[in-house]
Write a protein that holds these residues in place. Structure first.
Motif, short mmCIF file in Angstrom:
data_model
loop_
_atom_site.label_atom_id
_atom_site.label_comp_id
_atom_site.label_asym_id
_atom_site.label_seq_id
_atom_site.Cartn_x
_atom_site.Cartn_y
_atom_site.Cartn_z
N ARG A 54 -24.86 0.71 -5.86
CA ARG A 54 -24.62 1.69 -6.92
C ARG A 54 -23.23 1.46 -7.50
O ARG A 54 -22.34 0.89 -6.82
N PRO A 55 -23.00 1.85 -8.75
CA PRO A 55 -21.69 1.64 -9.37
C PRO A 55 -20.55 2.24 -8.54
O PRO A 55 -20.72 3.28 -7.90
N GLN A 56 -19.44 1.55 -8.53
CA GLN A 56 -18.21 1.95 -7.85
C GLN A 56 -18.23 1.67 -6.34
O GLN A 56 -17.23 1.89 -5.65
N GLN A 57 -19.34 1.20 -5.82
CA GLN A 57 -19.41 0.84 -4.41
C GLN A 57 -18.59 -0.44 -4.18
O GLN A 57 -18.44 -1.27 -5.07
N THR A 58 -18.05 -0.59 -2.97
CA THR A 58 -17.28 -1.78 -2.63
C THR A 58 -18.09 -2.65 -1.68
O THR A 58 -18.66 -2.16 -0.70
N LEU A 59 -18.15 -3.94 -1.98
CA LEU A 59 -18.83 -4.93 -1.15
C LEU A 59 -17.79 -5.90 -0.61
O LEU A 59 -16.98 -6.45 -1.36
N PHE A 60 -17.81 -6.11 0.70
CA PHE A 60 -16.85 -6.98 1.36
C PHE A 60 -17.64 -7.97 2.22
O PHE A 60 -18.28 -7.58 3.21
N THR A 61 -17.62 -9.26 1.82
CA THR A 61 -18.47 -10.25 2.49
C THR A 61 -18.11 -11.64 2.02
O THR A 61 -17.27 -11.82 1.12
N TYR A 62 -18.74 -12.67 2.62
CA TYR A 62 -18.72 -14.00 2.01
C TYR A 62 -19.60 -13.95 0.77
O TYR A 62 -20.75 -13.49 0.84
N LEU A 63 -19.10 -14.45 -0.35
CA LEU A 63 -19.86 -14.37 -1.60
C LEU A 63 -20.23 -15.74 -2.16
O LEU A 63 -21.37 -15.96 -2.55
N HIS A 64 -19.28 -16.66 -2.29
CA HIS A 64 -19.54 -18.00 -2.82
C HIS A 64 -20.29 -17.92 -4.16
O HIS A 64 -21.28 -18.61 -4.39
N LEU A 65 -19.78 -17.08 -5.06
CA LEU A 65 -20.48 -16.80 -6.31
C LEU A 65 -20.48 -17.98 -7.28
O LEU A 65 -21.34 -18.04 -8.16
N ALA A 66 -19.56 -18.91 -7.14
CA ALA A 66 -19.49 -20.01 -8.09
C ALA A 66 -20.77 -20.83 -8.11
O ALA A 66 -21.08 -21.48 -9.11
N SER A 67 -21.53 -20.80 -7.03
CA SER A 67 -22.78 -21.56 -6.99
C SER A 67 -24.01 -20.67 -7.10
O SER A 67 -25.13 -21.14 -6.91
N LEU A 68 -23.80 -19.39 -7.43
CA LEU A 68 -24.91 -18.43 -7.45
C LEU A 68 -24.91 -17.61 -8.75
O LEU A 68 -24.52 -16.44 -8.77
N PRO A 69 -25.38 -18.19 -9.84
CA PRO A 69 -25.34 -17.48 -11.13
C PRO A 69 -26.19 -16.21 -11.15
O PRO A 69 -25.78 -15.21 -11.74
N GLN A 70 -27.36 -16.23 -10.54
CA GLN A 70 -28.22 -15.04 -10.57
C GLN A 70 -27.61 -13.89 -9.79
O GLN A 70 -27.65 -12.73 -10.23
N LEU A 71 -27.03 -14.20 -8.64
CA LEU A 71 -26.39 -13.14 -7.85
C LEU A 71 -25.17 -12.59 -8.59
O LEU A 71 -24.93 -11.38 -8.59
N THR A 72 -24.41 -13.47 -9.21
CA THR A 72 -23.24 -13.02 -9.98
C THR A 72 -23.66 -12.01 -11.04
O THR A 72 -23.05 -10.95 -11.18
N LYS A 73 -24.71 -12.33 -11.78
CA LYS A 73 -25.20 -11.42 -12.81
C LYS A 73 -25.68 -10.10 -12.21
O LYS A 73 -25.38 -9.01 -12.74
N ALA A 74 -26.41 -10.18 -11.09
CA ALA A 74 -26.95 -8.96 -10.48
C ALA A 74 -25.83 -8.04 -10.01
O ALA A 74 -25.89 -6.82 -10.19
N LEU A 75 -24.77 -8.61 -9.44
CA LEU A 75 -23.66 -7.78 -8.97
C LEU A 75 -22.82 -7.26 -10.13
O LEU A 75 -22.26 -6.16 -10.06
N LEU A 76 -22.72 -8.05 -11.20
CA LEU A 76 -22.05 -7.54 -12.40
C LEU A 76 -22.82 -6.35 -12.96
O LEU A 76 -22.23 -5.33 -13.33
N ASP A 77 -24.14 -6.47 -13.02
CA ASP A 77 -24.97 -5.37 -13.53
C ASP A 77 -24.86 -4.14 -12.64
O ASP A 77 -24.95 -3.00 -13.13
N ALA A 78 -24.67 -4.37 -11.33
CA ALA A 78 -24.55 -3.24 -10.40
C ALA A 78 -23.20 -2.55 -10.49
O ALA A 78 -23.02 -1.45 -9.95
#
Length: 367
Positions: A86-110
């Motif tokens: 949900r908006p304003q939630q904080t996620l703390f993890t390994y992300l490696h977003l540079a190789s994951l365009p779909q996940l990057t978009k999904a988290l931006l939308d979130a």
């Protein structure tokens, strides 16, 4: 703060992001820790241990995400988990977003605040939360490579260290950071012939002095990389550009010229890999062949040894989790430059240059 510890759902991922002792520390500071049922089972931490530490067991994953203000994971969320944010939630993890365009978009939308372990950097440039998993991955890369060099598993039928009268296998390690150094230690210990290629000559001098002639060190130029890889029995990709895609150092043409049954273990696969022919694989289906060369591309390699990995990861992450929960995420980021470097996404904007450049998105630095 309410801190959520979900169960990892990536293929054969048995790590958990917080040990019961870590939960006890956070509860002792007045925080509420919610743990998804059986989240720690794969690492040998049953729900009862979390209860004894003062944590609460959530009804299910949806309940945990609905309640928690800070979600602490091991690996990046899978796309099926993203609708739970949900908006304003904080996620703390390994992300490696540079190789994951779909996940990057999904988290931006979130519109979450996404802080990556792998780009959280101290003043000296060291990466405190990447280091323990990199040490494990580097050590495991040699073990795994030796396994797949066996004829039973499709390799050349080589014993890494050879025997009296028979030459050892040639291990080529691309990169001499934490992964590469750990791989070098194990490869030398197993008796292999080892070549390390790295851009930083001071790092090569340090390794050369440490191993006293037991390894060959090379400064990188494309010709030297190509010729050395062509002679290799096992190639370990250990290149890191924090937050950005790994450079491609080994071309398809060079792979095609390698000896049949040779093995590539590319630890950089979670950042796109440094071998042109590598792609992510899973623990269920870890290897494939290209032109007779075995490729191992499992991004969550430390998940094979989940208890060791979970204990090492919590040692590294807990001080940052304490700061995020005790000060609040935004205040902690303002007061801690290391955490600020970890912020990849902030409420719908890309705040890490490497991620923005990888996907052609607008980069907006933290203010």
């Amino acid at each position: 703060m309410i801190i959520g510890i979900p169960k990892e759902i990536k293929d054969h991922e048995y790590r958990v992001s917080l040990t019961p002792d870590g939960a006890r520390t956070l509860v002792g500071l007045g925080h509420r820790v919610l743990v998804e049922p059986s989240a720690g089972d794969g690492s040998g931490f049953p729900d009862e241990e979390y209860r004894k530490a003062g944590a609460q067991i959530a009804r299910d994953k949806a309940h945990l995400f609905a309640e928690a203000e800070l979600i602490v994971k091991v690996k990046e969320p899978l796309l099926e988990e993203c609708p739970l944010f949900r908006p304003q939630q904080t996620l703390f993890t390994y992300l490696h977003l540079a190789s994951l365009p779909q996940l990057t978009k999904a988290l931006l939308d979130a519109r979450v605040l996404a802080i990556a372990y792998e780009t959280t950097a101290l003043a000296d440039g060291s990466l405190p939360m990447l280091k323990p998993m990199s040490e494990i991955a580097g050590r495991m890369a040699v073990q795994i490579g030796a396994h797949y060099l066996e004829g039973l598993h499709g390799g050349r039928g080589l014993l890494l260290g050879g025997v009296a009268g028979v030459a050892p296998a040639h291990v080529v390690i691309l990169g001499a950071g934490v992964v590469g150094s750990a791989a070098t230690q194990i490869a030398v210990g197993m008796g292999a012939r080892v070549t390390v290629i790295n851009l930083d000559l001071e790092r090569l001098r340090a390794l050369d002095a440490l191993y006293r002639g037991r390894i060959v060190t090379l400064a990188p130029n494309q010709w030297a990389i190509d010729q050395t890889v062509l002679d290799a029995d096992l190639v370990i990709g250990a290149v890191l550009v924090p937050g950005a895609k790994a450079p491609k150092l080994v071309s398809r043409a060079v792979v095609s010229g390698m000896k049949p049954g040779s093995v590539i273990v590319d630890v950089a696969v979670d950042q796109g890999g440094c071998v042109e022919t590598i792609r992510p694989t899973t623990h269920s289906d870890p290897v494939y062949k290209v032109d007779g060369v075995l490729h191992y591309g499992v991004p969550n390699m430390p998940g094979i040894v989940p208890r060791t990995s979970t204990l090492a990861l919590t040692n590294a992450t807990l001080p940052f989790i304490v700061r995020l929960s005790s000060e609040g995420a935004e205040r902690a980021i303002r007061s801690d430059p290391a955490l600020a470097k970890g912020v990849n996404l902030a409420y719908g904007t890309v705040t890490h240059r490497g991620v923005a450049e990888a996907h052609g998105l607008r980069f907006e630095p933290l203010t």
